[in-house]
Scaffold this motif. Structure first.
Motif: not given
Length: 517
Positions: A333, A74, A338
């Motif tokens: 993403v 991320h 996620s």
């Protein structure tokens, strides 16, 4: 005011809000430095170079580590880690020191993978990286190591940090946790300096604790980080107090550094160590086993509402009304990441099945698209079960359940589990086509509030034509509110609109928000 704040903050994800606020704090600091308010080692060049190195090192290392662990990292989380570290270390243009700052960012991201349990952080990454770099510098025998100074603790910066703290804690619904940590750390710090062996005048002790100790910054951005908190509110409050005690001890020990205890080369008189000790207490509360959830099937209930059912090899232990956090690594993403939490819609089952319901609008997150795209038999991981939106243990207590939209999900689990309770469900729907779970709620006393009447309502349901839920609509439909405890679940705007009126009419009110992180 509450609706305006929720509405504005709700426009961005929690990750994005934290990024924006930290960048704004950085801009304030750079502006002060440019104006000459802060001097050596603060220069605009040093601040910008240090920030660039930290962000680049954090993002690159996060992606590299993701490749090694075969997960999609991320990126925004890596940026937040870099920004936090920027406020902890002196800015520099020295090449060697910059290399060590980059190493700190790498170690912070490494801790997300190595010091993790079932997809959850055990330790706050920024604090872990700060401690680990001390150890690594000692191992290589560096003569002039870099250490965290927490320079964010400043009289000039405190007002800006305080505003950012309020916004972060409001958005995450953790005002009580943050304040409890801050009050504990601040109170003990002042008491230790003024009434303890240091004999500091009270006024000076207050100013020192406010301006020299990073209590507000740590409380907003590190102590209350969701991925290291335990699942229940009481547990979170305990962690806040314990961490506050550790945090107050750190600066007091620093005043007598020659006697401060240490573990190897790491002094216990460091704020980052206090945060890590609090993390370990939180981990002791946390669920020790992750969940391997195999998708058994899914069904579309309305144009925007879906329910997914999973199978687990062992029973999923939860109390009706709690949520499960799901991890679904996927390509593309977006800023929501996620991992997401969903209220469990099914009752506890011995066969290990668990269901979640979600609303999927036309423009939905990448997570929801990936979740709905799973094929039956695909296994994902549940990284935690938690929440305090549970009904009273005394099943004889009369209840008012107020749900807005997908806020119906925790009540589904509760009503399926204990259908004998004296409960009235007031269910607000946006349109006649968006009323899921009608069959499951047949036999339950339901007041449906909707702009139009759906066809085929079960016997015993009461229809009220109204555009939105309001305390007045609820009071007219349920005349015995004074005898009932109210539970309200749904979007923040709906919850905020009905809560004040229900507090005047009901025995008590407990709320559940869908805020995300």
């Amino acid at each position: 005011m509450r609706d305006v704040l929720d509405g504005q903050l709700g426009r961005v994800t929690m990750y994005r809000l934290a990024t924006i606020l930290l960048l704004l704090l950085a801009a304030v600091m750079i502006g002060y430095t440019a104006a000459g308010t802060f001097t050596d080692p603060f220069t605009v060049r040093a601040e910008l170079v240090s920030l660039a190195v930290l962000v680049a090192a954090s993002v690159v290392s996060s992606r590299a580590l993701g490749l090694v662990w075969r997960v999609r990292p991320h990126t925004e989380s890596a940026v937040i880690t870099a920004l936090l570290l920027w406020f902890l270390f002196w800015p520099t243009t020295d090449g060697v020191d910059l290399a060590w700052l980059a190493a700190t960012a790498f170690l912070a991201n490494l801790s997300k993978y190595v010091l993790a349990w079932r997809g959850r952080h055990v330790l706050n990454p920024a604090a872990a990286g700060t401690v680990l770099v001390i150890v690594v510098q000692d191992l290589v025998g560096r003569d002039a190591p870099i250490n965290a100074t927490w320079w964010i603790a400043s009289e000039k910066l405190l007002p800006y940090v305080a505003v950012a703290a309020v916004l972060v804690l409001w958005r995450t619904r953790r005002i009580d946790i943050g304040l409890l940590f801050m009050i504990t750390a601040f109170g003990l710090s002042v008491w230790g300096m003024a009434a303890g062996a240091f004999d500091v005048p009270f006024g000076d002790a207050v100013r020192m604790a406010a301006y020299s100790f990073p209590i507000v910054f740590a409380g907003a951005f590190m102590v209350t980080e969701p991925l290291t908190l335990p699942p229940r509110r009481v547990q979170q409050l305990v962690v806040a107090v314990v961490t506050g005690i550790f945090f107050a001890t750190a600066p007091l020990l620093a005043l007598v550094e020659e006697t401060a205890p240490s573990i190897g080369v790491v002094s216990l008189a460091l704020p980052e160590v206090a945060i890590l000790l609090g993390n370990l207490v939180a981990f002791a509360f946390a669920r020790r086993r992750g969940l391997a959830l195999e998708l058994a099937g899914s069904r579309q209930l309305t144009a925007e509402t879906h329910e997914l059912t999973f199978r687990s090899r062992r029973p999923v232990r939860f109390v009706p009304g709690q949520y499960v956090e799901l991890s679904v690594p996927h390509g593309g993403v977006d800023s929501r990441g996620s991992r997401r939490t969903f209220s469990i819609s099914s009752p506890p089952a011995a066969d290990g099945t668990v269901s979640v319901a979600l609303r999927v609008p036309e423009r939905s997150s990448s997570f929801k698209r990936a979740l709905l795209g799973l094929e039956p038999g695909r296994t994902i991981h549940g990284t935690g079960v938690g929440g305090d939106f549970v009904l009273p243990a005394d099943s004889s207590v009369p209840l008012l359940l107020v749900a807005g939209g997908i806020g119906i999900t925790p009540f589904l689990s509760q009503l399926r589990h204990e259908s004998h309770r004296d409960a009235v469900l007031v269910y607000g729907a946006s349109s006649p086509d968006e009323v899921p779970f009608v069959e499951e709620l047949a036999g339950v006393r339901v007041v449906l509030v909707c702009p139009g009447r759906p066809a085929g309502l079960p016997d015993g349901w009461t229809y009220v034509e109204a555009p939105v839920l309001s305390p007045e609509v609820i009071a007219d439909a349920v005349p015995d509110l004074a005898d009932r405890r109210a539970y309200v679940s749904g979007p923040p705007a709906m919850v905020n609109s009905v809560r004040p009126g229900l507090r005047k009419r009901c025995r008590s009110v407990q709320t559940d928000y869908f805020t995300g992180y």
